[in-house]
Design a protein around this motif. Structure first.
Motif, PDB file in Angstrom:
ATOM      1  N   LEU A 145      54.922 -38.006  -9.548  1.00  0.00           N
ATOM      2  CA  LEU A 145      56.363 -38.221  -9.674  1.00  0.00           C
ATOM      3  C   LEU A 145      56.661 -38.798 -11.057  1.00  0.00           C
ATOM      4  N   ILE A 168      49.575 -42.184  -4.595  1.00  0.00           N
ATOM      5  CA  ILE A 168      50.536 -41.964  -3.517  1.00  0.00           C
ATOM      6  C   ILE A 168      49.804 -41.584  -2.235  1.00  0.00           C
ATOM      7  N   ARG A 194      51.663 -41.022   0.920  1.00  0.00           N
ATOM      8  CA  ARG A 194      52.515 -40.052   1.588  1.00  0.00           C
ATOM      9  C   ARG A 194      53.935 -40.221   1.074  1.00  0.00           C
ATOM     10  N   ALA A 195      54.750 -39.183   1.267  1.00  0.00           N
ATOM     11  CA  ALA A 195      56.144 -39.206   0.839  1.00  0.00           C
ATOM     12  C   ALA A 195      57.046 -38.833   2.006  1.00  0.00           C
ATOM     13  N   LEU A 243      58.083 -43.337  -1.315  1.00  0.00           N
ATOM     14  CA  LEU A 243      56.645 -43.135  -1.506  1.00  0.00           C
ATOM     15  C   LEU A 243      55.882 -44.325  -0.953  1.00  0.00           C
ATOM     16  N   ARG A 244      54.915 -44.051  -0.091  1.00  0.00           N
ATOM     17  CA  ARG A 244      53.990 -45.085   0.351  1.00  0.00           C
ATOM     18  C   ARG A 244      52.795 -45.038  -0.577  1.00  0.00           C
ATOM     19  N   LEU A 245      52.585 -46.119  -1.343  1.00  0.00           N
ATOM     20  CA  LEU A 245      51.543 -46.133  -2.364  1.00  0.00           C
ATOM     21  C   LEU A 245      50.204 -46.587  -1.798  1.00  0.00           C
ATOM     22  N   GLU A 296      55.798 -49.855  -1.406  1.00  0.00           N
ATOM     23  CA  GLU A 296      56.665 -48.689  -1.320  1.00  0.00           C
ATOM     24  C   GLU A 296      57.497 -48.564  -2.592  1.00  0.00           C
ATOM     25  N   ALA A 327      59.742 -34.599  -1.223  1.00  0.00           N
ATOM     26  CA  ALA A 327      58.726 -35.236  -0.377  1.00  0.00           C
ATOM     27  C   ALA A 327      57.733 -34.204   0.150  1.00  0.00           C
ATOM     28  N   LEU A 385      55.440 -33.093  -2.673  1.00  0.00           N
ATOM     29  CA  LEU A 385      54.501 -34.163  -3.013  1.00  0.00           C
ATOM     30  C   LEU A 385      53.362 -34.239  -2.007  1.00  0.00           C
ATOM     31  N   ASN A 386      53.681 -34.165  -0.719  1.00  0.00           N
ATOM     32  CA  ASN A 386      52.634 -34.242   0.299  1.00  0.00           C
ATOM     33  C   ASN A 386      51.663 -33.082   0.196  1.00  0.00           C
TER      34      ASN A 386
END
Length: 318
Positions: free
Chosen positions: A225, A244, A246-247, A281-283, A288, A300, A303-304
């Motif tokens: 991102l 990252i 998950r998004a 975003l869960r880092l 977050e 999202a 990204l996943n």
């Protein structure tokens, strides 16, 4: 009981209990209280402020219940578990304990007084009040730690990509609030510069930064991102795929994220342009990051997919 109701109960409990204690003390001592009450005390403990019993009870109720309601609303609007908002919960419990003890101590100090002007409040009472606040704050911290996210998280969305297929996503998002603040602050700095006040340099710098952030381009690609001003590639913020977990996406209120601009909040940070669609975003660190941008659901999902591909082919990370 639903998770939201359970969290609301945990949040309002200390202020309601503190109010109930003050109300019970007032009712028990009502016939032994002077009119007016001594409600403010100087550094030596002597009374220097007075309030009628009815007004005292009204003010105590409004302060205790009002402060509890504000803290509960702020925590619930944030849309996160109480565990992620432990400092706010602890502060709420501690504040209720401090205020509740102080209001009750005032009533006990006034009990059986012939005249309110003769009432005194020793300084050690403040130490006891702070100790009560600390104990209830610790209780709030522990209770918040018991809270977990309800149920099993939904599967992260995916955007189908064929093997070897390359994809990127980009959107430009603007913020009228940041633009107004930036232009206004810059103009104020320019006006002050004419008068040579000395503070104008910082105002102009802050104004220019706010103006630059008022419109940014958000991009998702194999690098992760990236957020950068729309007119230049630098300065930019980049979060690589490796950082990252998950998004997800969802609706977010600017105030629930802490306001406009770059915000640091309990459990993470956010880049807020306006209310509405947002990318979360869960880092890998457990924190977050959120950015408000249109079509966040597609971002999202992509990204996943890219994260999954990056994990399965570590030698090809870019």
């Amino acid at each position: 009981m639903s998770p939201v109701r359970r969290r609301a109960l945990v949040l309002v409990l200390p202020s309601v209990l503190a109010w109930a204690v003050v109300l019970a003390v007032f009712a028990g001592l009502r016939d032994r209280l002077p009119d007016p009450l001594a409600t403010h005390f100087g550094t030596g403990g002597e009374a220097d402020g007075f309030t009628g019993p009815g007004a005292f009870l009204t003010v105590a109720s409004a302060v205790l219940l009002g402060s509890g309601l504000l803290i509960a609303m702020g925590a619930l609007r944030a849309g996160r578990t109480l565990r992620a908002q432990r400092p706010m919960v602890a502060i709420g419990y501690g504040t209720s304990g401090l205020l509740g003890y102080c209001f009750a101590a005032v009533l006990f100090a006034n009990a059986d007084a012939v005249r309110a002007s003769r009432v005194s409040q020793p300084l050690w009472q403040l130490g006891v009040a702070l100790a009560v606040a600390g104990a209830l704050g610790a209780l709030g911290w522990l209770l918040a730690g018991l809270d977990t996210a309800p149920g099993t998280p939904a599967a992260a969305p995916r955007l189908p990509l064929a093997d070897g297929e390359v994809a990127s996503w980009t959107r430009t998002v603007g913020s009228p609030v940041l633009l107004a603040v930036g232009v206004g602050t810059t103009l104020l700095g320019a006006v002050l510069a004419a008068g040579g006040s000395g503070a104008e340099v910082w105002l102009i710098v802050i104004g220019l930064i706010s103006t630059a952030l008022a419109r940014c381009r958000v991009t998702v690609d194999r690098r992760g991102l990236t957020v950068a001003p729309w007119f230049a590639p630098q300065p930019r913020m980049r979060i690589p795929l490796a950082r990252i977990e998950r998004a997800t996406s969802g609706e977010a209120d600017a105030l629930s994220l802490g306001g406009w601009g770059y915000r640091i909040r309990g459990g993470g940070s956010a880049l807020v342009f306006r209310s509405g669609d947002a990318l979360f975003l869960r880092l890998a660190t457990g924190r977050e990051f959120a950015v408000t941008v249109d079509d966040a659901g597609t971002a999202a999902a992509l990204l996943n997919t890219l994260i999954e591909r990056d994990r399965s082919t570590p030698g090809e990370r870019g």
